[in-house]
Design an enzyme around this catalytic site. Structure first.
Site, PDB file in Angstrom:
ATOM      1  N   LYS A 106      32.748  37.468  33.937  1.00 38.15           N
ATOM      2  CA  LYS A 106      33.133  36.358  34.828  1.00 38.15           C
ATOM      3  C   LYS A 106      32.017  35.346  35.029  1.00 38.15           C
ATOM      4  O   LYS A 106      32.271  34.150  35.159  1.00 38.15           O
ATOM      5  CB  LYS A 106      33.564  36.866  36.192  1.00 38.15           C
ATOM      6  CG  LYS A 106      32.726  38.014  36.715  1.00 38.15           C
ATOM      7  CD  LYS A 106      33.602  39.247  36.782  1.00 38.15           C
ATOM      8  CE  LYS A 106      32.763  40.492  36.924  1.00 38.15           C
ATOM      9  NZ  LYS A 106      33.477  41.677  36.485  1.00 38.15           N
ATOM     10  N   GLU A 130      41.245  38.584  30.537  1.00 42.68           N
ATOM     11  CA  GLU A 130      42.009  39.200  31.637  1.00 42.68           C
ATOM     12  C   GLU A 130      41.136  40.125  32.481  1.00 42.68           C
ATOM     13  O   GLU A 130      41.270  40.188  33.704  1.00 42.68           O
ATOM     14  CB  GLU A 130      43.192  40.001  31.062  1.00 42.68           C
ATOM     15  CG  GLU A 130      44.095  40.609  32.105  1.00 42.68           C
ATOM     16  CD  GLU A 130      44.779  39.563  32.972  1.00 42.68           C
ATOM     17  OE1 GLU A 130      45.647  38.845  32.480  1.00 42.68           O
ATOM     18  OE2 GLU A 130      44.403  39.450  34.162  1.00 42.68           O
ATOM     19  N   LYS A 206      34.918  34.568  40.030  1.00 39.14           N
ATOM     20  CA  LYS A 206      36.324  34.854  39.751  1.00 39.14           C
ATOM     21  C   LYS A 206      37.249  33.748  40.260  1.00 39.14           C
ATOM     22  O   LYS A 206      38.162  33.321  39.568  1.00 39.14           O
ATOM     23  CB  LYS A 206      36.698  36.207  40.369  1.00 39.14           C
ATOM     24  CG  LYS A 206      35.996  37.383  39.662  1.00 39.14           C
ATOM     25  CD  LYS A 206      36.115  38.664  40.472  1.00 39.14           C
ATOM     26  CE  LYS A 206      35.474  39.845  39.755  1.00 39.14           C
ATOM     27  NZ  LYS A 206      35.336  41.026  40.645  1.00 39.14           N
TER      28      LYS A 206
END
Lengths: 437, 437
Positions: A106, A130, A206
C-alpha cells in the site's frame, strides 16, 4: 489481454504472506488455478531460513530486482513492502518489460501509484493490488468494478487492524494504551516500531488508494490528513462510551462539492453506527454511492490466509484475462488530485482536563457561545480521590471546524484548563443522502 | 474477449429497473461508460405507457425475441423476468448468435443456468448476472472472482428483502403476519401474489446460483430445501426474542463432507449473529472460506437504483473485456450437482401449542429424552386470559434433525398437544472453523 494457458510467477518476499501464498498455490492438489499458476522463482532476504514450505524447486534470487528482470516470468508478486527501495525497483523493472505485477504494498501505491500506472499503460504490464487494502476483504475490486455504475460520495472504513485491536482491548480490558500496545507487540499483533500502524500512516495509504479509484482522481498521499491513536486515553474511551459513542480510527474519503476530503483520525461513532461493532483486528468499509446506496464490507484485514487469498484472486484475474487499468480508468481519464481541503462541518467531541473549581463550566461554555457553537451534551464525572484535575467532555451541535478550533484556543487560555482541548469528529450513522429510490 | 470501443445495447423490459438503467446510461452526461454504452433498441409490453424517460430515440420491438435477434446489438439486457417464456427465448436467441446477455433474472438462472452456460460456451456470448442476487450488493462477482483463491465452506444470507421487511415489521410493530403483509402490498413492498417472495422461492433461486459458483458445482434448483415465512407467528418472534434470538429467513449453502446442503428457511439467530441486525429490506451475505476467513456483505437488495447499478457494472465488465464463464469456471470443470442431502446436526427451536394442564412439560421432555435429546432452554409464558391453549418453546442442545423429527412425532401424539410442533434450526454465530491463521 486475453486468457492464458498458464502464468509463470516469481515471488519476491517470503515472509508470512509469501509463505501462505506458496502453500495456497503449490502442493499435490493446488487450491487455485488447477496447476496453471506456476511458481518458478523466488527471492527473499535469507535463503536458508527455516520455512514451512520447501522452496528448493524454485530458482533462487538474492536480489528481487534480478528476479523481476527474469524474462520468462509473466507475473512478479511483490511482497517485500516499503514505498521505495528494492520493492519499487523490482516493480518498475517488471512493468517496464511488460510483465504483470501483483502486490500487497500500500505504501508503494499511495506514494508512487500514478507513476506506476503510467508505466503500466505504456507497456501493457498490469498492476493489481487487492491485497494492499483490507486483506481478504475484496474492496479494491468492488470499488473498481462493481461500483462502476455508481457515483461514490463517501467511503469510510476501519482499515488498520492493529489500531482497532488496541482500541478494542483498551475498552474491554480497561487497561491504558501503553500497556495494551506492549502486549500486542509481545503477541506479534504490533510491530517493534509501531509508528506505521498507530500513527495512522498505514490506514492513510489505504484510503488514498481507495479514494483514487472511487473518485476517479490521481492518488495523492500528501492530501491525506493523518492523526493516529497514540493520544487516546482511557478517559476518552470511557467518557465517550457514557455519551453513547465508541472511538475508532476512521479512514474517510468524502466528496464535498468538487473537492475531496481525505482523513485518517480517531472519531466517535454512535453504538449503532455500522462501523462501531467492528472489534479486534477486523477491517470494514462503508461505501455510499448513487444510485446503489450504502454497501458494507467486513473481513479479516491482515494475516497470511486472507492476504494470500487476495493475491491469488489477482493472479486468477490475470490468468483469465481480467484486470484493467491500475486505478479503474486510464490515467488520462482520472481527474487531477483535488487538493482543496474543504471547510469541515459536523458535530464534534471535545475533552478538557480542568482544575476542578467553581465557574469552569460557565467559562468553557462562554468560549463556545462566543463562536456561536451550541453544546449537545456535557459530561463531568467525579474526580478521582486526590487527583488535582478532572476530565470534562462535551459534544457540539453541528458547527464549522474552524469555529470550534477558535473556541478551543479561547478555552486553552482559561486559567483552570490544564491541557489543550482534545477534539474528535463524530461520524454520523446515516448514509449520505442519495438521489434515487 | 478484449476491450471494445463501444457496446450496442438492447433492453428488454422497461419496468422499474429498466427505467432506472436508462436513466443511468443516457442523458447529456451519462453516469457510466463515457458514452460507450449505447442503448439502441428497447422492448416492453406497452410502448405508449407514461415513463420517466424518453424512449423515442430507440428502435422499438413489440417482441423481446425480435430485439434479441437484431444483428447489430452486442448485448441483450434481459429485465423481463420469469424462468421460461419470452425471457428464456430472448436470452437463448442472443447467446445463440454470440451476443452477450446481462440479466437480473434469478429464476431463469436457477432453473436453466446449466443449459444457458453451455450455450454461452459454445458461441462465446457471455452471460453476466450480478443484479440477479443481492441487488447492488456485489456478491456474485465477489464469489466468482475475489474468492477464486479460497475454498468456500458455507455461504448464508438474507437474500429476500420482502421477507426480511415483513419479519422486521412484525417484530417492531407487534402486528401479525397477515396485517403486515397487507400493508406491504399496499405500499408496493410485496407483490399482489406474494408467493415467490414469502414462500422462499426467490431466495432459493438466489442461493442456488451462489452455491453453484461458490462450490464449483452445476446449479441444481431441485436440491434446495424451501420453507417460507407464512407460518411464523407473533408468538414465535416474541418467545424466540425472550430466549435471545431473532427469526430471519436464512438462505444457506454448506459443504458437509463431499455433499452440499442447500436450504431456505426461517431460522433463529442469536442477537449477536452478524445477520441478526440486518433489518427491513436490506440484504446481507456471509461467506466462510479457507483461508480468507469470514467475509460479510451488506447492501440494498432490490429497487431501481441498486439493480440498475449492478447491471451497469456487468455492462462495464463486457465493455472492458472482463467477465468469464457464467458460473466462474467452464461447465466441464463444475462438479455434478451434489444431490445428497447430508444428515443435519445442530441446535433447534421447537414451539408447541398445548392445553395448559399439569404434566405437559414432563411428557414433552420425556419424548425428547427417549430420542436422547437434551433441552437447552425452556420457556412457558402465562396464558392469555381465557385462551384455551398456551405456547411453549424450547431449544435443544446439538442433536440430529432426524432424532428431533422422531421426538416431534411422539410429542404430536400427546393428548395435551394441540398442534404439530414447529421446528426451526438455530444458526450458530461463529464462522466455520478454517485451517490457517
Amino acid at each position: 489481454m486475453s486468457q492464458k494457458k498458464e502464468l509463470r510467477i516469481g515471488i519476491a518476499g517470503l515472509g508470512v504472506v509469501g509463505g501462505g501464498l506458496l502453500k495456497l498455490l503449490e502442493g499435490p492438489s493446488p487450491r487455485v488455478g488447477g496447476g496453471r499458476l506456476k511458481v518458478v522463482a523466488v527471492s527473499a532476504r535469507n535463503r536458508s531460513r527455516k520455512r514451512d514450505v520447501d522452496i528448493s524447486a524454485y530458482e533462487w534470487f538474492d536480489d528481487p530486482v534480478d528476479l523481476a528482470a527474469k524474462q520468462d516470468i509473466d507475473v512478479l508478486v511483490e511482497l517485500i513492502g516499503g514505498s521505495d527501495g528494492p520493492a519499487k525497483k523490482a516493480v518498475e523493472i517488471a512493468l517496464k518489460r511488460g510483465a504483470h505485477v501483483v502486490t500487497a504494498n500500500k505504501a508503494l501505491l499511495a506514494m508512487h501509484g500514478e507513476e506506476l500506472a503510467a508505466l503500466s499503460e505504456e507497456t501493457g504490464g498490469r498492476i493489481l493490488f487487492e491485497a494492499a487494502v483490507g486483506g481478504g476483504m475484496p474492496i479494491v475490486k468492488a470499488v473498481k468494478e462493481s461500483l462502476a455504475g455508481s457515483l461514490v460520495y463517501a467511503l469510510s472504513g476501519i482499515l488498520n487492524g492493529t489500531c482497532n485491536y488496541l482500541l478494542s482491548e483498551m475498552e474491554t480490558s480497561g487497561r491504558k494504551y501503553e500497556d495494551v500496545l506492549a502486549d500486542a507487540q509481545r503477541l506479534g499483533y504490533a510491530e517493534a516500531d509501531p509508528t506505521m500502524d498507530v500513527g495512522g500512516f498505514d490506514a492513510a495509504h489505504k484510503i488514498c488508494i481507495l479514494a483514487a479509484i472511487a473518485f476517479r482522481a490521481r492518488p495523492d498521499f500528501a492530501h491525506v490528513g493523518i492523526e493516529g491513536v497514540e493520544a487516546i486515553t482511557l478517559d476518552d474511551i470511557r467518557l465517550a462510551g457514557k455519551l453513547g459513542y465508541r472511538i475508532k480510527l476512521v479512514a474517510k474519503a468524502e466528496r464535498i462539492g468538487e473537492a475531496v476530503s481525505l482523513h485518517v483520525r480517531p472519531a466517535l461513532l454512535a453504538f449503532d453506527h455500522p462501523l462501531a461493532s467492528i472489534m479486534g483486528s477486523l477491517n470494514a468499509a462503508l461505501v455510499d454511492a448513487d444510485p446503489v446506496g450504502r454497501l458494507t464490507f467486513i473481513g479479516r484485514g491482515a494475516g497470511a490466509g486472507p492476504t494470500a487469498s487476495a493475491v491469488a484472486a489477482d493472479l486468477m484475474d490475470l490468468l483469465e484475462g481480467r484486470g484493467g487499468p491500475a486505478f479503474g480508468a486510464p490515467l488520462g481519464e482520472l481527474a487531477p488530485a483535488a487538493r482543496a481541503q474543504p471547510e469541515e462541518r459536523g458535530r464534534f467531541y471535545m475533552r478538557l482536563i480542568v482544575n476542578d473549581r467553581p465557574g469552569v463550566i460557565a467559562a468553557v461554555s462562554d468560549c463556545l457561545a462566543k463562536e456561536k457553537i451550541s453544546i449537545e451534551s456535557f459530561l463531568q464525572m467525579p474526580a478521582a480521590p486526590d487527583a488535582p484535575t478532572v476530565p470534562i467532555v462535551l459534544t457540539t451541535q453541528p458547527c464549522a471546524r474552524v469555529a470550534l478550533d477558535a473556541a478551543a484556543k479561547r478555552i486553552e487560555s482559561l486559567e483552570a484548563v490544564a491541557a489543550p482541548p482534545r477534539i474528535m469528529p463524530i461520524e454520523e450513522t446515516d448514509a449520505h443522502p442519495h438521489f434515487w429510490n
